[in-house]
Write a protein that holds these residues in place. Structure first.
Motif, PDB file in Angstrom:
ATOM      1  N   ALA A  67       0.834  -1.208   0.000  1.00 51.24           N
ATOM      2  CA  ALA A  67       0.000   0.000   0.000  1.00 51.24           C
ATOM      3  C   ALA A  67       0.871   1.261   0.000  1.00 51.24           C
ATOM      4  O   ALA A  67       0.354   2.372   0.036  1.00 51.24           O
ATOM      5  N   GLY A  68       2.200   1.094  -0.003  1.00 55.37           N
ATOM      6  CA  GLY A  68       3.082   2.237  -0.200  1.00 55.37           C
ATOM      7  C   GLY A  68       3.924   2.646   0.988  1.00 55.37           C
ATOM      8  O   GLY A  68       4.828   3.466   0.857  1.00 55.37           O
ATOM      9  N   GLU A  69       3.678   2.108   2.188  1.00 56.98           N
ATOM     10  CA  GLU A  69       4.440   2.561   3.361  1.00 56.98           C
ATOM     11  C   GLU A  69       5.924   2.247   3.191  1.00 56.98           C
ATOM     12  O   GLU A  69       6.293   1.146   2.766  1.00 56.98           O
ATOM     13  N   PRO A  70       6.799   3.183   3.529  1.00 59.42           N
ATOM     14  CA  PRO A  70       8.235   2.956   3.374  1.00 59.42           C
ATOM     15  C   PRO A  70       8.736   1.835   4.288  1.00 59.42           C
ATOM     16  O   PRO A  70       8.290   1.699   5.432  1.00 59.42           O
ATOM     17  N   VAL A  71       9.669   1.048   3.776  1.00 61.24           N
ATOM     18  CA  VAL A  71      10.204  -0.089   4.536  1.00 61.24           C
ATOM     19  C   VAL A  71      10.785   0.362   5.881  1.00 61.24           C
ATOM     20  O   VAL A  71      10.606  -0.292   6.908  1.00 61.24           O
ATOM     21  N   ALA A  72      11.479   1.505   5.893  1.00 60.26           N
ATOM     22  CA  ALA A  72      12.125   1.949   7.152  1.00 60.26           C
ATOM     23  C   ALA A  72      11.092   2.231   8.245  1.00 60.26           C
ATOM     24  O   ALA A  72      11.377   2.040   9.428  1.00 60.26           O
ATOM     25  N   TYR A  73       9.893   2.690   7.860  1.00 59.26           N
ATOM     26  CA  TYR A  73       8.858   2.913   8.885  1.00 59.26           C
ATOM     27  C   TYR A  73       8.272   1.579   9.355  1.00 59.26           C
ATOM     28  O   TYR A  73       7.813   1.457  10.485  1.00 59.26           O
ATOM     29  N   LEU A  74       8.269   0.584   8.456  1.00 51.31           N
ATOM     30  CA  LEU A  74       7.719  -0.731   8.823  1.00 51.31           C
ATOM     31  C   LEU A  74       8.659  -1.491   9.751  1.00 51.31           C
ATOM     32  O   LEU A  74       8.222  -2.148  10.691  1.00 51.31           O
ATOM     33  N   THR A  75       9.961  -1.391   9.493  1.00 56.01           N
ATOM     34  CA  THR A  75      10.910  -2.117  10.348  1.00 56.01           C
ATOM     35  C   THR A  75      11.371  -1.261  11.523  1.00 56.01           C
ATOM     36  O   THR A  75      11.904  -1.775  12.504  1.00 56.01           O
ATOM     37  N   GLY A  76      11.207   0.070  11.386  1.00 52.23           N
ATOM     38  CA  GLY A  76      11.637   0.970  12.460  1.00 52.23           C
ATOM     39  C   GLY A  76      13.132   1.184  12.486  1.00 52.23           C
ATOM     40  O   GLY A  76      13.668   1.674  13.491  1.00 52.23           O
ATOM     41  N   GLU A  77      13.798   0.850  11.383  1.00 47.99           N
ATOM     42  CA  GLU A  77      15.239   1.126  11.374  1.00 47.99           C
ATOM     43  C   GLU A  77      15.753   1.396   9.964  1.00 47.99           C
ATOM     44  O   GLU A  77      15.126   1.014   8.980  1.00 47.99           O
ATOM     45  N   ARG A  78      16.906   2.053   9.906  1.00 46.86           N
ATOM     46  CA  ARG A  78      17.576   2.327   8.634  1.00 46.86           C
ATOM     47  C   ARG A  78      19.070   2.491   8.917  1.00 46.86           C
ATOM     48  O   ARG A  78      19.435   3.068   9.936  1.00 46.86           O
ATOM     49  N   GLU A  79      19.874   1.956   8.025  1.00 47.46           N
ATOM     50  CA  GLU A  79      21.315   2.117   8.204  1.00 47.46           C
ATOM     51  C   GLU A  79      21.754   3.440   7.587  1.00 47.46           C
ATOM     52  O   GLU A  79      21.306   3.808   6.498  1.00 47.46           O
ATOM     53  N   PHE A  80      22.606   4.152   8.316  1.00 45.94           N
ATOM     54  CA  PHE A  80      23.122   5.429   7.825  1.00 45.94           C
ATOM     55  C   PHE A  80      24.587   5.542   8.235  1.00 45.94           C
ATOM     56  O   PHE A  80      24.908   5.416   9.420  1.00 45.94           O
ATOM     57  N   HIS A  81      25.462   5.756   7.270  1.00 44.12           N
ATOM     58  CA  HIS A  81      26.893   5.890   7.529  1.00 44.12           C
ATOM     59  C   HIS A  81      27.408   4.727   8.385  1.00 44.12           C
ATOM     60  O   HIS A  81      28.182   4.904   9.329  1.00 44.12           O
ATOM     61  N   LEU A  83      25.790   2.993  10.552  1.00 39.77           N
ATOM     62  CA  LEU A  83      25.174   2.896  11.886  1.00 39.77           C
ATOM     63  C   LEU A  83      23.704   2.547  11.726  1.00 39.77           C
ATOM     64  O   LEU A  83      23.041   3.049  10.811  1.00 39.77           O
ATOM     65  N   SER A  84      23.192   1.721  12.640  1.00 39.04           N
ATOM     66  CA  SER A  84      21.772   1.376  12.566  1.00 39.04           C
ATOM     67  C   SER A  84      20.979   2.386  13.403  1.00 39.04           C
ATOM     68  O   SER A  84      21.184   2.508  14.610  1.00 39.04           O
ATOM     69  N   LEU A  85      20.081   3.116  12.739  1.00 44.17           N
ATOM     70  CA  LEU A  85      19.306   4.158  13.426  1.00 44.17           C
ATOM     71  C   LEU A  85      17.864   3.719  13.605  1.00 44.17           C
ATOM     72  O   LEU A  85      17.284   3.081  12.711  1.00 44.17           O
ATOM     73  N   ARG A  86      17.256   4.097  14.734  1.00 45.11           N
ATOM     74  CA  ARG A  86      15.823   3.871  14.912  1.00 45.11           C
ATOM     75  C   ARG A  86      15.078   4.981  14.168  1.00 45.11           C
ATOM     76  O   ARG A  86      15.463   6.155  14.260  1.00 45.11           O
ATOM     77  N   ILE A  87      14.040   4.581  13.449  1.00 48.32           N
ATOM     78  CA  ILE A  87      13.305   5.520  12.608  1.00 48.32           C
ATOM     79  C   ILE A  87      11.809   5.393  12.912  1.00 48.32           C
ATOM     80  O   ILE A  87      11.308   4.276  13.039  1.00 48.32           O
ATOM     81  N   THR A  88      11.124   6.532  13.045  1.00 48.35           N
ATOM     82  CA  THR A  88       9.663   6.512  13.179  1.00 48.35           C
ATOM     83  C   THR A  88       9.082   7.455  12.125  1.00 48.35           C
ATOM     84  O   THR A  88       9.823   8.270  11.543  1.00 48.35           O
ATOM     85  N   PRO A  89       7.765   7.404  11.917  1.00 46.71           N
ATOM     86  CA  PRO A  89       7.166   8.319  10.933  1.00 46.71           C
ATOM     87  C   PRO A  89       7.279   9.792  11.323  1.00 46.71           C
ATOM     88  O   PRO A  89       6.921  10.673  10.540  1.00 46.71           O
TER      89      PRO A  89
END
Ligand code: SAM
Length: 295
Positions: A67-81, A83-89
């Protein structure tokens, strides 16, 4: 989900639902998240069955993704530089382009020296936390107009062990810094034009609008930051800004007009001028040294 209710669902069957390359990547991430297993395990166990709580979770995540929701909001995380960061909407999903901004700042912040940097509009804390993580003597101030974002950023700083060297300030751009001056100001502000059709497409539909749009031409916040930055930089301090693919010339002109020297833009991996930087009230003695460091 194409697998009938009650029918056994294996890892191979779950991953076979991919219609194209992007689906395949998303399915692997979501299935790994539901099973709490790395990709290597999924690839080595195609026959493993997914049942119970993991299956329910996977099916609901995949439905939301479709339905279009970004993967990072579904898993609550994203790698950046790295490092694993917690991500929310409540926060922008950190982008690979922003790693270039961090790399440019790291080149200008010596590893063996105590320095102070401010990350304006920190969102998830991606930039401030990465800088503090990579520079053990750095003190970072991270600001945002969104107190929800600052909570996420604070959480990321704690998880990555840099909370003791990061402080968080609520407020609008430079006003959040009081009267303090820094060695380096870094920002990835909103820079999309408010009527840009992309705002209604893809992942952007789900991200906070205040993290994306900045006036009729997208330059509003970049201009505010450039105009106020000098009052918060030591002589010779650096301003580094991420901006849109067609905004580099406008940002360079604004920085030069405001009194920054050695203003130039850096291209990302796609060859696009993505980061513009300059130095505040640099004297001639510094110029050769700075040019050497950039070459
Ligand atoms: C493009 S996002 C960048 C987030 C993060 N720095 C990153 O690179 O992933 C811009 C951020 O600026 C914040 N912001 C928007 N308007 C602001 C303002 N007037 N003052 C301070 N921060 C603002 C948003 O809340 C958002 O977190």
């Amino acid at each position: 989900m194409d697998v009938a209710d009650g029918e056994e669902l294996t890892v191979a069957a779950a991953l076979a639902q991919a219609r194209h390359h992007d689906d395949r990547i998303d399915l692997r991430v979501l299935l790994g998240h539901a099973l709490e297993r790395p990709l290597s395990w999924l690839l080595a166990h195609p026959e493993a069955t997914i049942d119970g709580r993991a299956r329910l979770l996977f099916e609901s995540l995949w439905q939301r993704r479709r339905a279009g929701e970004p993967v990072a909001y579904l898993t609550g995380e994203r790698e950046f530089h790295g490092l694993s960061l917690r991500i929310t909407p409540a926060v922008l999903i950190p982008r690979p382009e922003t790693e270039l901004l961090v790399d440019c700042a790291l080149e200008l912040l010596p590893a063996g020296k105590a320095t102070r940097a401010a990350d304006l509009g920190t969102g998830s804390g991606a930039i401030a936390v990465a800088l503090a993580f990579r520079r053990p003597l750095l003190q970072a101030v991270a600001t945002d107009i969104s107190s929800e974002a600052l909570e996420v950023a604070g959480d990321n700083a704690r998880r990555l062990g840099v909370a003791g060297r990061c402080s968080f300030r609520h407020g609008a751009w430079l006003a959040a810094l009081g009267r303090e001056r820094f060695d380096c100001l870094v920002s990835n502000p909103p820079y999309i034009a408010e009527h840009d059709a992309h705002l209604a497409q893809g992942d952007l539909r789900f991200e906070p609008r205040a993290a994306l749009a900045a006036g009729p031409d997208g330059l509003r916040d970049l201009h505010i930051i450039v105009a106020g930055a000098g009052a918060h930089l030591h002589a010779g301090g650096h301003l580094l800004l991420e901006h849109g693919h067609d905004q580099a010339a406008a940002v360079r002109t604004a920085m030069q007009a405001t009194g920054f020297s050695l203003v130039h833009s850096v291209r990302d991996l796609a060859g696009i001028e993505r980061v513009t930087l300059g130095r505040w009230h640099v004297d001639h003695a510094h110029t050769a040294d700075y040019a050497n460091r950039l070459s």
